[in-house]
Design a protein around this motif. Structure first.
Motif, PDB file in Angstrom:
ATOM      1  N   CYS A 145       0.838  -1.187   0.000  1.00 17.26           N
ATOM      2  CA  CYS A 145       0.000   0.000   0.000  1.00 17.26           C
ATOM      3  C   CYS A 145       0.884   1.252   0.000  1.00 17.26           C
ATOM      4  N   GLU A 146       0.626   2.159  -0.937  1.00 12.84           N
ATOM      5  CA  GLU A 146       1.464   3.351  -1.026  1.00 12.84           C
ATOM      6  C   GLU A 146       1.179   4.361   0.078  1.00 12.84           C
ATOM      7  N   HIS A 147       0.068   4.206   0.792  1.00  7.47           N
ATOM      8  CA  HIS A 147      -0.282   5.173   1.831  1.00  7.47           C
ATOM      9  C   HIS A 147       0.468   4.920   3.133  1.00  7.47           C
ATOM     10  N   HIS A 148       0.623   3.637   3.501  1.00 12.45           N
ATOM     11  CA  HIS A 148       1.285   3.318   4.759  1.00 12.45           C
ATOM     12  C   HIS A 148       2.480   2.384   4.584  1.00 12.45           C
ATOM     13  N   MET A 149       2.734   1.969   3.326  1.00 12.57           N
ATOM     14  CA  MET A 149       3.806   1.028   3.004  1.00 12.57           C
ATOM     15  C   MET A 149       3.694  -0.245   3.833  1.00 12.57           C
ATOM     16  N   LEU A 150       2.454  -0.726   3.947  1.00  8.95           N
ATOM     17  CA  LEU A 150       2.172  -2.018   4.552  1.00  8.95           C
ATOM     18  C   LEU A 150       1.622  -2.939   3.461  1.00  8.95           C
ATOM     19  N   PRO A 151       1.809  -4.246   3.606  1.00 13.24           N
ATOM     20  CA  PRO A 151       1.396  -5.167   2.542  1.00 13.24           C
ATOM     21  C   PRO A 151      -0.111  -5.280   2.406  1.00 13.24           C
ATOM     22  N   PHE A 152      -0.535  -5.564   1.175  1.00 16.03           N
ATOM     23  CA  PHE A 152      -1.863  -6.127   0.945  1.00 16.03           C
ATOM     24  C   PHE A 152      -1.690  -7.318   0.013  1.00 16.03           C
ATOM     25  N   PHE A 153      -2.542  -8.317   0.207  1.00 13.54           N
ATOM     26  CA  PHE A 153      -2.322  -9.576  -0.498  1.00 13.54           C
ATOM     27  C   PHE A 153      -3.652 -10.285  -0.717  1.00 13.54           C
ATOM     28  N   GLY A 154      -3.688 -11.115  -1.727  1.00  9.54           N
ATOM     29  CA  GLY A 154      -4.909 -11.848  -2.036  1.00  9.54           C
ATOM     30  C   GLY A 154      -4.784 -12.568  -3.359  1.00  9.54           C
ATOM     31  N   LYS A 155      -5.864 -12.495  -4.169  1.00 10.12           N
ATOM     32  CA  LYS A 155      -5.898 -13.217  -5.437  1.00 10.12           C
ATOM     33  C   LYS A 155      -6.477 -12.340  -6.538  1.00 10.12           C
ATOM     34  N   ALA A 156      -5.970 -12.583  -7.750  1.00 10.40           N
ATOM     35  CA  ALA A 156      -6.501 -11.926  -8.940  1.00 10.40           C
ATOM     36  C   ALA A 156      -7.116 -12.979  -9.856  1.00 10.40           C
ATOM     37  N   HIS A 157      -8.225 -12.617 -10.484  1.00  9.72           N
ATOM     38  CA  HIS A 157      -8.898 -13.477 -11.457  1.00  9.72           C
ATOM     39  C   HIS A 157      -8.997 -12.672 -12.754  1.00  9.72           C
ATOM     40  N   ILE A 158      -8.475 -13.229 -13.837  1.00  8.59           N
ATOM     41  CA  ILE A 158      -8.351 -12.475 -15.083  1.00  8.59           C
ATOM     42  C   ILE A 158      -8.883 -13.308 -16.248  1.00  8.59           C
ATOM     43  N   ALA A 159      -9.605 -12.653 -17.142  1.00  8.91           N
ATOM     44  CA  ALA A 159     -10.095 -13.313 -18.351  1.00  8.91           C
ATOM     45  C   ALA A 159      -9.948 -12.369 -19.534  1.00  8.91           C
ATOM     46  N   TYR A 160      -9.794 -12.965 -20.710  1.00 12.82           N
ATOM     47  CA  TYR A 160      -9.850 -12.181 -21.941  1.00 12.82           C
ATOM     48  C   TYR A 160     -10.472 -13.036 -23.029  1.00 12.82           C
ATOM     49  N   ILE A 161     -11.032 -12.378 -24.016  1.00 12.24           N
ATOM     50  CA  ILE A 161     -11.623 -13.058 -25.170  1.00 12.24           C
ATOM     51  C   ILE A 161     -10.742 -12.752 -26.375  1.00 12.24           C
ATOM     52  N   PRO A 162     -10.020 -13.745 -26.883  1.00  8.62           N
ATOM     53  CA  PRO A 162      -9.044 -13.502 -27.960  1.00  8.62           C
ATOM     54  C   PRO A 162      -9.690 -12.906 -29.213  1.00  8.62           C
ATOM     55  N   GLY A 179     -12.356  -8.357 -25.221  1.00 11.40           N
ATOM     56  CA  GLY A 179     -12.707  -7.888 -23.888  1.00 11.40           C
ATOM     57  C   GLY A 179     -11.749  -8.432 -22.846  1.00 11.40           C
ATOM     58  N   VAL A 180     -11.620  -7.707 -21.755  1.00  9.24           N
ATOM     59  CA  VAL A 180     -10.770  -8.112 -20.624  1.00  9.24           C
ATOM     60  C   VAL A 180     -11.583  -7.946 -19.345  1.00  9.24           C
ATOM     61  N   ALA A 181     -11.421  -8.892 -18.424  1.00  7.65           N
ATOM     62  CA  ALA A 181     -12.055  -8.801 -17.108  1.00  7.65           C
ATOM     63  C   ALA A 181     -11.003  -9.051 -16.036  1.00  7.65           C
ATOM     64  N   VAL A 182     -11.003  -8.212 -15.020  1.00  5.05           N
ATOM     65  CA  VAL A 182     -10.073  -8.361 -13.900  1.00  5.05           C
ATOM     66  C   VAL A 182     -10.849  -8.177 -12.598  1.00  5.05           C
ATOM     67  N   VAL A 183     -10.732  -9.141 -11.699  1.00  5.71           N
ATOM     68  CA  VAL A 183     -11.266  -9.011 -10.342  1.00  5.71           C
ATOM     69  C   VAL A 183     -10.133  -9.329  -9.372  1.00  5.71           C
ATOM     70  N   ILE A 184      -9.948  -8.455  -8.385  1.00  6.34           N
ATOM     71  CA  ILE A 184      -8.911  -8.665  -7.370  1.00  6.34           C
ATOM     72  C   ILE A 184      -9.558  -8.615  -5.990  1.00  6.34           C
ATOM     73  N   GLU A 185      -9.215  -9.600  -5.150  1.00  5.83           N
ATOM     74  CA  GLU A 185      -9.700  -9.671  -3.768  1.00  5.83           C
ATOM     75  C   GLU A 185      -8.489  -9.679  -2.838  1.00  5.83           C
ATOM     76  N   CYS A 186      -8.416  -8.705  -1.943  1.00  7.96           N
ATOM     77  CA  CYS A 186      -7.226  -8.600  -1.089  1.00  7.96           C
ATOM     78  C   CYS A 186      -7.573  -8.215   0.345  1.00  7.96           C
ATOM     79  N   LYS A 187      -6.702  -8.644   1.240  1.00 12.50           N
ATOM     80  CA  LYS A 187      -6.695  -8.162   2.619  1.00 12.50           C
ATOM     81  C   LYS A 187      -5.573  -7.135   2.748  1.00 12.50           C
ATOM     82  N   HIS A 188      -5.859  -6.064   3.481  1.00 20.27           N
ATOM     83  CA  HIS A 188      -4.911  -4.962   3.632  1.00 20.27           C
ATOM     84  C   HIS A 188      -4.469  -4.868   5.088  1.00 20.27           C
TER      85      HIS A 188
END
Length: 211
Positions: free
Chosen positions: A99-116, A159-168
């Motif tokens: 995190c750029e505000h407090h320089m503490l980690p955030f972590f989780g998972k990203a889910h990405i899709a695209y249609i060629p 098209g592109v789809a991105v979903v990110i879920e994280c704990k901060h």
């Protein structure tokens, strides 16, 4: 101080990544952290802290090495012409960022899709793009958009789809101190933005289990 490689050397079709510590930066950052330890009331000369400024400096350089990587080149290094027009989904990509505000980690998972749209990309390159943007000082909202835009602008898919879920940790260790809260961000282009069924299929796929 010895110059130490901290990951590996990789060169693939014009994309080259050499991860090394920049010794002058390590020395400069370490000097500041020695002063920070003193300002916090610690003794930077005691045994347990003697090498801490250098360790922190190396850690920060590793955690922010994404500034030296060009994510679009990662994708271009493994683009292939292919007559495939169905959704490609890569889910549960581990995300570790700062995190750029407090320089503490955030972590989780990203889910990405695209249609060629005439081109596909090597599947390992999508997690590498995630890492390239995540290994910088970030906010989750910008990280989500940067990944989306890089894939859209480089592959030019339908098209592109991105979903990110994280704990901060800036929420769980300080501030409101809510240990179980999760932040979810999303970003879409093309068919994922204009077609409700396409977007719903993506969301179904990333929440489905293969068990």
């Amino acid at each position: 101080m010895e110059n130490t490689d901290f990951i590996n050397h990789e060169s693939i079709k014009g994309y080259s990544k050499i991860d090394q510590y920049n010794e002058s930066k390590i020395t400069a950052v370490a000097a500041h952290y020695k002063d920070i330890l003193s300002q916090l009331g610690e003794d930077p000369e005691r045994e347990g802290l003697l090498k801490t400024p250098e360790r922190v400096a190396k850690s920060l350089q590793y955690l922010t090495h994404g500034y030296d990587i060009k994510p679009d080149e990662i994708l271009r290094s493994a683009m292939f012409e292919e007559d495939y027009s169905q959704m490609v989904v890569v889910k549960d990509i581990e995300v570790y960022s700062m995190c750029e505000h407090h320089m503490l980690p955030f972590f989780g998972k990203a889910h990405i899709a695209y249609i060629p749209n005439g081109h596909i990309v090597g599947l390992s390159k999508i997690p590498r793009v995630v890492d390239a943007f995540a290994r910088r000082l970030q906010v989750q909202e910008r990280l989500t958009n940067e990944i989306r835009d890089c894939i859209q602008n480089t592959l030019n898919p339908k098209g592109v789809a991105v979903v990110i879920e994280c704990k901060h940790l800036c929420m769980s260790m300080r501030g409101v101190q809510k240990q179980n809260s999760v932040t979810t961000t999303s970003a879409f282009t093309g068919s994922f933005l204009s077609n409700d069924k396409t977007r719903a299929e993506f969301l179904r796929l990333i929440t489905a289990s293969l068990d």
